[in-house]
Design an enzyme around this catalytic site. Structure first.
Site, PDB file in Angstrom:
ATOM      1  N   LYS A  38       0.842  -1.200   0.000  1.00 52.63           N
ATOM      2  CA  LYS A  38       0.000   0.000   0.000  1.00 52.63           C
ATOM      3  C   LYS A  38       0.879   1.252   0.000  1.00 52.63           C
ATOM      4  CE  LYS A  38      -0.385   0.277   5.026  1.00 52.63           C
ATOM      5  NZ  LYS A  38      -1.163  -0.125   6.212  1.00 52.63           N
ATOM      6  N   TYR A 291      16.985  30.531   4.397  1.00 50.80           N
ATOM      7  CA  TYR A 291      15.866  31.346   4.896  1.00 50.80           C
ATOM      8  C   TYR A 291      15.986  31.580   6.402  1.00 50.80           C
ATOM      9  CZ  TYR A 291      13.178  30.839   0.573  1.00 50.80           C
ATOM     10  OH  TYR A 291      12.745  30.897  -0.728  1.00 50.80           O
ATOM     11  N   MET A 339      12.218  24.539  -0.287  1.00 48.87           N
ATOM     12  CA  MET A 339      11.315  23.699  -1.085  1.00 48.87           C
ATOM     13  C   MET A 339      12.092  22.786  -2.038  1.00 48.87           C
ATOM     14  SD  MET A 339       8.269  24.898  -3.613  1.00 48.87           S
ATOM     15  CE  MET A 339       7.323  25.729  -2.355  1.00 48.87           C
TER      16      MET A 339
HETATM   17  C1  PLP Z   1      -0.439  -1.026   6.961  1.00 49.95           C
HETATM   18  C2  PLP Z   1      -1.100  -2.274   7.407  1.00 49.95           C
HETATM   19  C3  PLP Z   1      -0.340  -3.434   7.614  1.00 49.95           C
HETATM   20  C4  PLP Z   1       1.159  -3.456   7.530  1.00 49.95           C
HETATM   21  O1  PLP Z   1       1.697  -2.820   8.655  1.00 49.95           O
HETATM   22  P1  PLP Z   1       3.263  -2.725   8.929  1.00 49.95           P
HETATM   23  O2  PLP Z   1       3.339  -2.142  10.274  1.00 49.95           O
HETATM   24  O3  PLP Z   1       3.821  -1.839   7.878  1.00 49.95           O
HETATM   25  O4  PLP Z   1       3.819  -4.097   8.830  1.00 49.95           O
HETATM   26  C5  PLP Z   1      -1.026  -4.597   7.924  1.00 49.95           C
HETATM   27  N1  PLP Z   1      -2.368  -4.603   8.033  1.00 49.95           N
HETATM   28  C6  PLP Z   1      -3.124  -3.503   7.865  1.00 49.95           C
HETATM   29  C7  PLP Z   1      -4.587  -3.597   8.001  1.00 49.95           C
HETATM   30  C8  PLP Z   1      -2.521  -2.301   7.564  1.00 49.95           C
HETATM   31  O5  PLP Z   1      -3.255  -1.212   7.387  1.00 49.95           O
END
Ligand code: PLP
Length: 411
Positions: A38, A291, A339
């Site tokens: 993800k 800055y 930036m």
């Molecule tokens: C992000 C997530 C994981 C993985 O978590 P990590 O801590 O990166 O291993 C597993 N299950 C769900 C539901 C998640 O949202």
């Protein structure tokens, strides 16, 4: 087009080694890995990483959204892909066309899918869903209070009756504090999960997969055997869902009889974020940098300009506190991160020249992985370092590397 020299090298061999290490722990505990890719594989590039993971043996992948699932499907024809953060009206067709598996936990999710299944006249059980249970995070998932769960199961039954394509293929939950080995919350959540599975089974559902846990659950190990036994009780397969550890990082464990830190050296940071020196200058004592003039040279110095800034995800909190690696040595960040630009101190690296490669984060592919603690002057910069400087967690550092940074696959 990526011609500005700022890129992240993503190592296939390190990702695969991490996956195999995690898969080994899982297998020894009767589990299989659902590889979480993800958030664009935690900033590593999901379309690079997902095929490597599948080739290494991952049968399940987890993505954030339908949009990410569609992108991963283009490069992973046969993997099972779980959309972990729910679906939205208008996404049903893409979900079905790309054979993605939705996470459901509200009536709206199930009704959307039932309507799409009817409209498209899908055949029986051809639209698998995974039901998430909220066992104690108050976030995603069906609440485990008896009434809430019963109501959701009744709704599921009704929708499945009207649209037999729907199938409860999986049931899962997520732990809030898996890196806290003594936290009673882990056991409370596991107990609620077990009770909810009992109710779900009594209602006649037979999920093929039961899953729970993340990287810390897997590395900490203690919850795995009981969860696997729970899945066996319902003749389901048990999956555990590591994300961060695949990419070579882990949160520190807290509590427990022994620190599980001995498990961590087996993880190899997968990402190495690089740029090149754009310009150099000598400045006299008294010169202000950046800055707000938050850094004033107290002596003559040699400065190097880097074409990287917070728009690339280079955290502004690194201003006057972080460092980068150049010719094997650390160089401090001077003044504020802008930036698009950052200034570093190369006074002690006289060989530094324009065009030199600079490592912003990570271990070079040809660098040793194990010398991290040798010297503060030469140690590779890690996502842990960035997280400490920016007062956050390595997750956020990795995910924040922006789309301007090209991801380049390397061995
Ligand atoms: C992000 C997530 C994981 C993985 O978590 P990590 O801590 O990166 O291993 C597993 N299950 C769900 C539901 C998640 O949202």
């Amino acid at each position: 087009m990526h011609t500005r020299p700022i890129w992240a090298e993503i190592s296939r061999s390190r990702l695969v080694a991490n996956f195999e290490h995690l898969q080994g722990i899982a297998a020894a505990n009767g589990a299989q890995v659902l590889a979480v890719v993800k958030a664009d594989a935690y900033g590593h590039g999901a379309t690079l990483c997902a095929p490597w993971l599948v080739q290494a043996g991952a049968s399940w992948l987890g993505v954030t959204s339908v949009e990410e699932g569609v992108a991963v499907r283009q490069v992973c024809r046969n993997a099972r892909i779980l959309v972990m953060c729910g679906i939205w009206p208008g996404e049903e067709d893409a979900l079905i066309d790309h054979n993605l598996v939705p996470t459901v936990w509200t009536a709206r999710h199930v009704e959307l899918l039932a309507a799409a299944a009817r409209r498209r006249k899908l055949s029986a059980q051809s639209l698998p869903m995974h039901v998430e249970l909220d066992t104690g995070m108050s976030r995603q998932g069906v609440g485990c209070a008896p009434q809430e769960l019963e109501e959701f199961l009744a709704l599921l039954r009704k929708c499945i009756c009207e649209a037999p394509a729907l199938d409860v293929e999986g049931v899962f939950t997520h732990f809030a504090s898996p890196e806290m080995l003594d936290s009673p919350q882990n056991f409370d959540q596991a107990a609620r999960f077990a009770a909810a599975l009992e109710t779900i089974s009594a209602a006649g559902f037979r999920p093929a997969f039961i899953h729970a846990g993340n990287s810390s659950t897997l590395l900490g190990q203690q919850m795995l055997a009981p969860l696997a036994a729970l899945a066996r009780k319902y003749q389901a397969r048990f999956l555990v869902r590591p994300g961060l550890a695949l990419y070579g990082y882990a949160l520190p464990f807290v509590g427990g009889a022994a620190s599980a830190a001995h498990l961590l050296p087996n993880l190899q940071p997968v990402l190495c974020w690089k740029t090149r020196i754009a310009a150099l200058r000598h400045v006299p004592a008294g010169t202000a940098v950046g800055y707000g003039a938050t850094f004033i040279a107290s002596q003559e110095m040699r400065l190097a300009l880097l074409p990287v800034g917070y728009a690339d995800g280079f955290n502004r909190r690194l201003s006057n506190c972080g460092s980068v690696q150049l010719r094997g040595q650390r160089a401090a960040i001077l003044g504020r991160v802008s930036m698009d630009l950052t200034v570093i101190d190369v006074s002690n690296i006289p060989q530094a020249t324009v065009g030199d490669e600079v490592i912003l984060l990570g271990h070079a592919a040809d660098g040793k992985l194990s010398d991290a603690e040798d010297s503060a002057v030469t140690a590779p910069v890690t996502a842990y370092d960035h997280a400490a400087w920016a007062e956050t967690i390595p997750y956020e550092i990795l995910c924040a590397i922006s789309i301007r940074v090209a991801r380049v696959g390397v061995e």
